[in-house]
Structure formats: C-alpha cells, structure tokens
Design a protein around this motif. Structure first.
Motif, mmCIF file in Angstrom:
data_model
loop_
_atom_site.group_PDB
_atom_site.id
_atom_site.type_symbol
_atom_site.label_atom_id
_atom_site.label_comp_id
_atom_site.label_asym_id
_atom_site.label_seq_id
_atom_site.Cartn_x
_atom_site.Cartn_y
_atom_site.Cartn_z
ATOM 1 N N SER A 112 12.616 -21.558 -12.634
ATOM 2 C CA SER A 112 13.983 -21.646 -12.109
ATOM 3 C C SER A 112 14.987 -21.062 -13.090
ATOM 4 C CB SER A 112 14.335 -23.102 -11.793
ATOM 5 O OG SER A 112 13.459 -23.640 -10.824
ATOM 6 N N LEU A 113 14.783 -21.332 -14.393
ATOM 7 C CA LEU A 113 15.673 -20.771 -15.402
ATOM 8 C C LEU A 113 15.588 -19.247 -15.440
ATOM 9 C CD1 LEU A 113 15.184 -23.321 -18.330
ATOM 10 C CD2 LEU A 113 17.179 -23.076 -16.828
ATOM 11 N N LYS A 114 14.363 -18.718 -15.297
ATOM 12 C CA LYS A 114 14.218 -17.259 -15.255
ATOM 13 C C LYS A 114 14.938 -16.674 -14.046
ATOM 14 C CE LYS A 114 9.809 -17.025 -17.740
ATOM 15 N NZ LYS A 114 8.367 -16.674 -17.655
ATOM 16 N N LYS A 115 14.759 -17.346 -12.876
ATOM 17 C CA LYS A 115 15.456 -16.858 -11.678
ATOM 18 C C LYS A 115 16.970 -16.932 -11.852
ATOM 19 C CE LYS A 115 11.784 -18.087 -8.408
ATOM 20 N NZ LYS A 115 11.415 -18.915 -7.240
ATOM 21 N N LEU A 116 17.451 -18.019 -12.499
ATOM 22 C CA LEU A 116 18.883 -18.153 -12.737
ATOM 23 C C LEU A 116 19.402 -17.053 -13.652
ATOM 24 C CD1 LEU A 116 21.467 -19.799 -12.363
ATOM 25 C CD2 LEU A 116 20.782 -21.190 -14.317
ATOM 26 N N ASP A 117 18.614 -16.714 -14.680
ATOM 27 C CA ASP A 117 19.012 -15.625 -15.574
ATOM 28 C C ASP A 117 19.081 -14.293 -14.824
ATOM 29 O OD1 ASP A 117 19.549 -14.613 -18.274
ATOM 30 O OD2 ASP A 117 17.631 -13.609 -18.051
ATOM 31 N N VAL A 118 18.089 -14.068 -13.946
ATOM 32 C CA VAL A 118 18.108 -12.841 -13.137
ATOM 33 C C VAL A 118 19.316 -12.824 -12.217
ATOM 34 C CG1 VAL A 118 16.863 -11.551 -11.352
ATOM 35 C CG2 VAL A 118 15.614 -12.545 -13.274
ATOM 36 N N MET A 119 19.629 -14.003 -11.626
ATOM 37 C CA MET A 119 20.789 -14.070 -10.733
ATOM 38 C C MET A 119 22.086 -13.791 -11.495
ATOM 39 S SD MET A 119 19.763 -17.354 -8.378
ATOM 40 C CE MET A 119 21.358 -17.355 -7.558
ATOM 41 N N LEU A 120 22.185 -14.299 -12.746
ATOM 42 C CA LEU A 120 23.383 -14.029 -13.542
ATOM 43 C C LEU A 120 23.522 -12.544 -13.842
ATOM 44 C CD1 LEU A 120 23.301 -17.027 -16.063
ATOM 45 C CD2 LEU A 120 24.888 -16.678 -14.165
ATOM 46 N N LYS A 121 22.394 -11.900 -14.172
ATOM 47 C CA LYS A 121 22.456 -10.452 -14.420
ATOM 48 C C LYS A 121 22.851 -9.704 -13.157
ATOM 49 C CE LYS A 121 19.096 -10.468 -18.197
ATOM 50 N NZ LYS A 121 17.766 -9.986 -18.660
ATOM 51 N N ASP A 122 22.276 -10.135 -12.015
ATOM 52 C CA ASP A 122 22.639 -9.486 -10.739
ATOM 53 C C ASP A 122 24.121 -9.698 -10.428
ATOM 54 O OD1 ASP A 122 20.040 -8.676 -10.458
ATOM 55 O OD2 ASP A 122 19.463 -10.328 -9.135
ATOM 56 N N THR A 123 24.630 -10.908 -10.780
ATOM 57 C CA THR A 123 26.054 -11.181 -10.547
ATOM 58 C C THR A 123 26.934 -10.255 -11.371
ATOM 59 O OG1 THR A 123 25.532 -13.505 -10.112
ATOM 60 C CG2 THR A 123 27.837 -12.956 -10.593
ATOM 61 N N GLN A 124 26.542 -10.009 -12.645
ATOM 62 C CA GLN A 124 27.313 -9.092 -13.476
ATOM 63 C C GLN A 124 27.293 -7.682 -12.903
ATOM 64 O OE1 GLN A 124 25.693 -9.477 -17.393
ATOM 65 N NE2 GLN A 124 26.597 -11.504 -17.756
ATOM 66 N N VAL A 125 26.117 -7.260 -12.419
ATOM 67 C CA VAL A 125 26.014 -5.922 -11.823
ATOM 68 C C VAL A 125 26.890 -5.839 -10.575
ATOM 69 C CG1 VAL A 125 24.444 -4.298 -10.715
ATOM 70 C CG2 VAL A 125 23.723 -5.517 -12.771
ATOM 71 N N ILE A 126 26.835 -6.902 -9.749
ATOM 72 C CA ILE A 126 27.654 -6.913 -8.525
ATOM 73 C C ILE A 126 29.137 -6.891 -8.880
ATOM 74 C CG2 ILE A 126 28.281 -8.329 -6.539
ATOM 75 C CD1 ILE A 126 25.372 -9.254 -6.419
ATOM 76 N N ARG A 127 29.524 -7.634 -9.944
ATOM 77 C CA ARG A 127 30.933 -7.647 -10.341
ATOM 78 C C ARG A 127 31.385 -6.258 -10.787
ATOM 79 N NH1 ARG A 127 32.659 -12.189 -14.498
ATOM 80 N NH2 ARG A 127 32.114 -13.411 -12.634
ATOM 81 N N LYS A 128 30.534 -5.537 -11.547
ATOM 82 C CA LYS A 128 30.892 -4.180 -11.956
ATOM 83 C C LYS A 128 31.030 -3.272 -10.738
ATOM 84 C CE LYS A 128 28.740 -4.406 -16.534
ATOM 85 N NZ LYS A 128 27.690 -3.841 -17.423
ATOM 86 N N LYS A 129 30.076 -3.388 -9.805
ATOM 87 C CA LYS A 129 30.156 -2.560 -8.602
ATOM 88 C C LYS A 129 31.392 -2.900 -7.783
ATOM 89 C CE LYS A 129 25.188 -1.687 -8.086
ATOM 90 N NZ LYS A 129 23.999 -1.838 -7.213
ATOM 91 N N TRP A 130 31.749 -4.207 -7.766
ATOM 92 C CA TRP A 130 32.940 -4.615 -7.018
ATOM 93 C C TRP A 130 34.204 -4.022 -7.638
ATOM 94 C CZ3 TRP A 130 34.497 -6.564 -2.586
ATOM 95 C CH2 TRP A 130 35.774 -7.060 -2.492
ATOM 96 N N ASN A 131 34.280 -4.030 -8.979
ATOM 97 C CA ASN A 131 35.436 -3.425 -9.645
ATOM 98 C C ASN A 131 35.527 -1.935 -9.348
ATOM 99 O OD1 ASN A 131 36.155 -5.884 -10.782
ATOM 100 N ND2 ASN A 131 34.942 -5.551 -12.630
ATOM 101 N N GLN A 132 34.350 -1.253 -9.381
ATOM 102 C CA GLN A 132 34.350 0.167 -9.052
ATOM 103 C C GLN A 132 34.767 0.400 -7.607
ATOM 104 O OE1 GLN A 132 30.404 1.508 -10.003
ATOM 105 N NE2 GLN A 132 30.709 1.367 -12.227
ATOM 106 N N LEU A 133 34.264 -0.487 -6.720
ATOM 107 C CA LEU A 133 34.625 -0.356 -5.308
ATOM 108 C C LEU A 133 36.115 -0.600 -5.098
ATOM 109 C CD1 LEU A 133 33.706 0.016 -2.374
ATOM 110 C CD2 LEU A 133 33.215 -2.439 -2.281
ATOM 111 N N GLU A 134 36.671 -1.561 -5.836
ATOM 112 C CA GLU A 134 38.103 -1.861 -5.703
ATOM 113 C C GLU A 134 38.942 -0.665 -6.152
ATOM 114 O OE1 GLU A 134 39.298 -5.207 -7.973
ATOM 115 O OE2 GLU A 134 41.078 -5.588 -6.734
#
Length: 283
Positions: free
Chosen positions: A47-69
């Motif tokens: 679960s901790l590994k999945k949470l770490d992956v989700m956090l990394k995915d969230t950072q990637v999504i946030r960068k893409k969202w800023n670029q999209l904005e």
C-alpha cells in the motif's frame, strides 16, 4: 495394587496428552498470529508503494495541469469569440446606450450653439470692421489656459498602454499594464506589466513619465481609416494599426508589417479596451 497403578498411569497419560494438546493449540494460534502479522506487513508495504506511485502521478498530473492552464490562456487570447465578463459587458452596454443618447443630444446642442455663435461672431465682426476699419484681436481667457494646464492623474488599477523605458522612436515597445501609483513630485506613474511570464515570475513594474502612459478607453470611438495603437492578438504588446471595421465588441484592424506570403495584410479582431489612438511619436 495393579488396578490403582493402572489408574494412575491412565491419569498420567491423560494429563500428558492434555498438556501436549494445549501446547500444540497455543503454538498453532501463535503461528496463525505471526503469519497474519507478516501478511499485514507485506500488504502495508504494498500500500505504501502504491501511495508513493500515486504521489508521483499526482505531481506529474499537476505539472500537466499547469501546462494545460497556460495553453488555455494562450488559446483564449487567440479565440475571436471570447466574451467579456457579463457584469462588465452589461455595464459597457448601459454606458454605450447612455453615451449615444447624450452624444446625440450634445451634437444637436453643439450644432445649435455653433450656428448661433457663428451668426453672433459675424455680426460682431461686421460691427468692428465698420467702426474701426480693422479687426480686433481677442485675448485668451485665463480660466481657459488654466483648464488646459490642469492635470488629473489616472486612478490605481486603470488599464493603460505603457511605453517601456529605454525604447527609441524606431523600436518603441508598448505593453499592456495597469497603474500602481502616481508620484506627483516626479510627475511619473508606477505601472505593472499585465504579462505574468512563462515561468510564473512576479510581474515587472516600471516608473514612466506621464507622456509614456496612455489610458485604454472602455468604448470604441474609432472609425474606418483611423490610426491606432492596438494589442496584437495572442500577446500583451501594442503595435500601430489602421481601423478597417468597428463592431459592438471588437475593432477589426490591419497591423503594420503584418503582410502574409501573398502580400495581403489580414484584418485582425481586437477587443474594445485593447486599442487606443496612435501617439504622435508614431505619426
């Protein structure tokens, strides 16, 4: 004596059997608890590994969202069908209607006043010519000269076209800015660039003289052929342009040095509030 011995032997065997069974039962229970803890620990690690992956995915999504904005902001500047804010549009519409009514009334009043003034001046000049044989020179009223020299600074937050410092006549760069402050002892405006920049840096501020700051009108009074300074679509910079057509929300203009491969200069739409009369330095 043999039956008693046999009874004690059986009792001893039963006790030993009960103890062995009790020990095996508890040992089995401890084994189950141990294996359950190990399984829970492994599940927790997963679960901790999945949470770490989700956090990394969230950072990637946030960068893409800023670029999209940022992309959406750039696209909004290119779209010719972007509507004004409803409140601002309603206010401009009311001002537009009331202004046209006042202009119509003022035009009629001015025409009447001009006719009356012309007739009065003509009669007066005829009287002066006949009485003195020459025309008298009219002195300028002191109140009129003081009115011409009066100056009211622009309010804080007013949108303006500002000439960046250090620019020469041939490469003058006008930017879209807003008034931050006015310094009366220096007779200069402090303005802030409305362009935030690609890196999200804080907007730049400039200290400019009054002649390098032009207020942007909220209403379009230009006609076909008028020389203007208009904001080029998709940018926050102003360039010389000629009015081609005027609508309710836009002015269609042709920018200088904007010809395509065929030599034709396209007509581009500029929102009202992003266009101003061409300064004398460009004439």
């Amino acid at each position: 004596a043999q039956p008693q011995q046999l009874f004690f032997v059986c009792l001893l065997v039963c006790l030993v059997g009960w103890f062995v069974g009790w020990f095996i039962g508890w040992f089995y229970l401890f084994c189950l608890i141990f294996f359950f803890i190990m399984a829970a620990s492994k599940e927790l690690q997963n679960s901790l590994k999945k949470l770490d992956v989700m956090l990394k995915d969230t950072q990637v999504i946030r960068k893409k969202w800023n670029q999209l904005e940022k992309t959406i902001k750039l696209k909004k500047a290119h779209e010719d069908t972007v509507l004004m804010d409803m409140k601002e549009f309603a206010q401009l519409l009311r001002q537009y209607k009331s202004t046209w009514v006042l202009l119509d009334q003022a035009g009629k009043a001015v025409d009447d006043a001009v006719e009356k003034t012309a007739s009065v001046l003509q009669e007066k000049r005829q009287q002066e010519v006949t009485s003195t044989g020459r025309r008298k020179r009219h002195r300028t009223n002191g109140s009129e000269s003081s009115a011409e020299n009066s100056f009211t600074p622009l309010a804080v937050g007013t949108k303006v076209a500002a000439l960046t410092p250090g620019s020469r006549r041939d490469d003058a760069v006008w930017i879209y800015a807003s008034v931050v402050n006015y310094l009366p002892h220096k007779k200069k405006y402090e303005v802030m660039d409305e362009d935030e920049g690609e890196d999200g840096d804080s907007p730049k501020e400039y200290m400019l003289s009054v002649s390098n700051v032009v207020e942007l009108p909220l209403q379009c009074h230009f006609e076909k052929g008028d020389l203007t300074l208009a904001m080029f679509p998709g940018t926050t910079s102003f360039y010389p342009a000629v009015v081609v057509r005027r609508t309710r929300d836009y002015c269609e203009v042709q920018f200088e040095d904007d010809a395509d491969e065929t030599g034709q200069t396209p007509a581009r739409k500029v929102r009202i509030g992003h266009i101003v009369e061409l300064p004398n330095m460009h004439r």
